[in-house]
Design an enzyme around this catalytic site. Structure first.
Site, PDB file in Angstrom:
ATOM      1  CD  GLU A 264      -2.051   2.035   1.800  1.00 25.41           C
ATOM      2  OE1 GLU A 264      -1.772   3.018   1.075  1.00 25.41           O
ATOM      3  OE2 GLU A 264      -2.221   2.109   3.013  1.00 25.41           O
ATOM      4  CB  CYS A 298      -1.062   7.057   1.187  1.00 23.24           C
ATOM      5  SG  CYS A 298      -2.328   6.155   2.030  1.00 23.24           S
TER       6      CYS A 298
END
Ligand code: UN1
Length: 512
Positions: A264, A298
């Site tokens: 991720e 993110c």
């Protein structure tokens, strides 16, 4: 305003010599001391020994021993233990959330939100512990039964990033545990204290339930510890959250030994604002997405792609909204934006600003490093906005700081093409009340990201959906939906309850 020592005391972490002794001798290493400084005020808040290779090997042995027991505990019972972890997190929500805010620098609201995200994933995992379903199939052979089962993998290594110092670990660990795995956590070296606080909470629950503490292990250290995990065939799955560069090296090392990884990584998330947008919801979504967490998610909004007819108007409203942002101590609930994680991040912010200017970008909300008084840690920067072109090299790159780019478009095809034209593919959004536009954006030729939202910003996903993205974001999916399958191995079982041995595909293999 805040007595951090009181918070640490409640979390059972004692202060010594300016730093803290974790009291966790059994899993904190014997190596060099790692110091953690709060970006809020620059104070030293933790001094922890890092893991040496010897400590690492001890931890692996402990984890593997624990796996032998844990995997045979029925999944709903494992779920019950995770339920108790969720209860403890409810009790410690304020203290842990405050420590997250103090060690990482996100606003107190977001610190509490992060612990809430942990509680939510615990609840999800508890239900899941009774729903680890496999399918059953109809065999082509008479008196045969065919089905599949999901079994645990073994030891799961979790590498987490500073920006969500506890929640992303919990997405991984809570699911991995109900699935029957044991976990070894390498938290970010920038936020070791929150990780240790979590570990204390979890250990207590494990002890109360008389399960081996090797179910939950922690290794404090830098990049090297991550490399040990990635290269070690005893680690069945390495789940890594962080930069594309980190993910690439973890992914390559794990692939080399044909292990499993769940990545991720970075995003370069855009919001498309069409002429049909309700700007009363679009503007706050953009500002929260870009300036919230000081642009260190993110999922942070990096680019806003605006239709030419409303471009000037949206620009004005954003400038006005940015002028209302309060930057300062994140523990003061009146502030919207706290510091960046450290001075290195401030350097990256400044470097990005220079590159934007050199490429021909124009700042309409000026960048600035704040200093003196409340800003004495040297980590506070002003969220800024620049007008750019999507093709600029710096715009293609993810800078973990509150630098927002505005880009103009003429038609939706072009806007979607620009939104997709970056190496990363995590989160994306469109603001429109026009169903044709939103459906085009969500169609297979629309957004190429793992997350695509309508009239919601790019950040702040709920735990119920699968979380992750495509391209350089790494392709992994964590948290909700059927992301649990990444933590298990699928076994196909065919059982013959007849008296003959018919072969599949009608093959004859007769013997006297
Ligand atoms: C991250 O930044 O690594 O969707 C995770 C969000 C949060 C998780 C972000 N729920 O913004």
């Amino acid at each position: 305003m805040l007595d951090i020592n009181k918070v640490l005391e409640k979390l059972e972490i004692k202060s010594v010599n300016n730093g803290v002794s974790t009291g966790l001798k059994s899993w904190v290493g014997s190596g060099d001391v790692l110091s953690s400084f709060s970006p809020v005020n620059g104070d030293l808040i933790a001094a922890v020994n890092q893991a040496e290779k010897e400590d690492y090997d001890k931890v692996i042995i402990k984890a593997r021993e624990a796996f032998k027991i844990w995997q045979n505990i029925p999944a709903p019972r494992r779920g019950e233990i995770v339920r108790q972890m969720g209860e403890q997190l409810r009790i410690f929500k304020n203290d842990l959330g405050t420590l997250v805010s103090y060690e990482m620098g996100k606003s107190l609201q977001e610190g509490f939100g992060e612990v809430q995200e942990m509680i939510d994933i615990c609840d999800f995992a508890v239900g899941l512990s009774r729903q680890l379903y496999g399918l059953s199939m109809h065999s082509e052979r008479p008196r045969h039964r065919m089905y599949e089962q999901w079994h645990p993998l073994g030891v799961v290594g979790i590498i987490s990033a500073f920006n969500f110092p506890v929640a992303v670990w919990s997405w991984n660990s809570m699911l991995a545990w109900v699935c029957g795995n044991v976990c070894i956590w390498k938290p970010s070296e920038k936020t070791p204290l929150t990780a240790i606080a979590c570990q204390k909470i979890i250990k207590k629950v494990l002890h109360e339930n008389e399960v081996p503490e090797g179910v939950s292990c922690i290794l404090i250290g830098d990049r090297e510890v991550g490399e040990w995990l990635a290269e070690d065939p005893r680690i069945a799955l390495v789940s890594a959250t962080g930069s594309v560069a980190m993910g690439r090296s973890v992914g390559e090392a794990v692939a080399k030994r044909l292990g499993r990884s769940l990545l991720e990584l970075g995003g370069n998330n855009a919001i498309i604002v069409t002429p049909h947008a309700d700007l009363n919801i679009a503007i706050p979504a953009i500002v929260f997405g870009a300036a919230g967490t000081a642009g260190q998610r993110c999922t942070s909004t990096r680019r806003v792609i605006i239709h030419k007819d409303i471009y000037e108007h949206v620009k004005k409203r954003l400038i006005r909204a940015y002028s209302q942002l309060r930057i300062g101590n994140p523990l003061d609930v009146n502030n919207h934006v706290g510091p960046l994680i450290d001075k290195l991040a401030v350097e990256q912010y400044l470097l990005t600003v220079e590159k934007v200017k050199a490429a021909g970008g124009k700042f309409i909300v000026e960048p600035k490093v704040l200093s003196g008084g409340d800003y004495s840690s040297g980590c506070y920067v002003a969220p800024c906005i620049a007008e750019v072109e999507n093709g600029f090299k710096i715009v293609q790159h993810e800078t973990f700081a509150p630098v927002l780019y505005l880009i103009r478009y003429e038609n939706l095809d072009e806007a979607i093409a620009m939104q997709n034209d970056v190496p990363q593919g995590l989160s994306s959004a469109i603001f429109t009340l026009n169903i044709r536009e939103s459906e085009q954006f969500l169609s297979c030729s629309g957004s190429d990201c793992g997350i695509a939202n309508v009239n919601i910003g790019t950040s702040g996903a709920e735990i119920g959906g699968a979380f992750g993205g495509e391209k350089e974001t790494g392709g992994g999916r964590e948290s909700g939906s059927d992301a649990w399958k990444a933590y298990m191995r699928r076994q196909t079982n065919t059982v013959n309850y007849g008296t003959a041995l018919p072969l599949a595909q009608g093959i004859k293999f007769e013997m006297e």
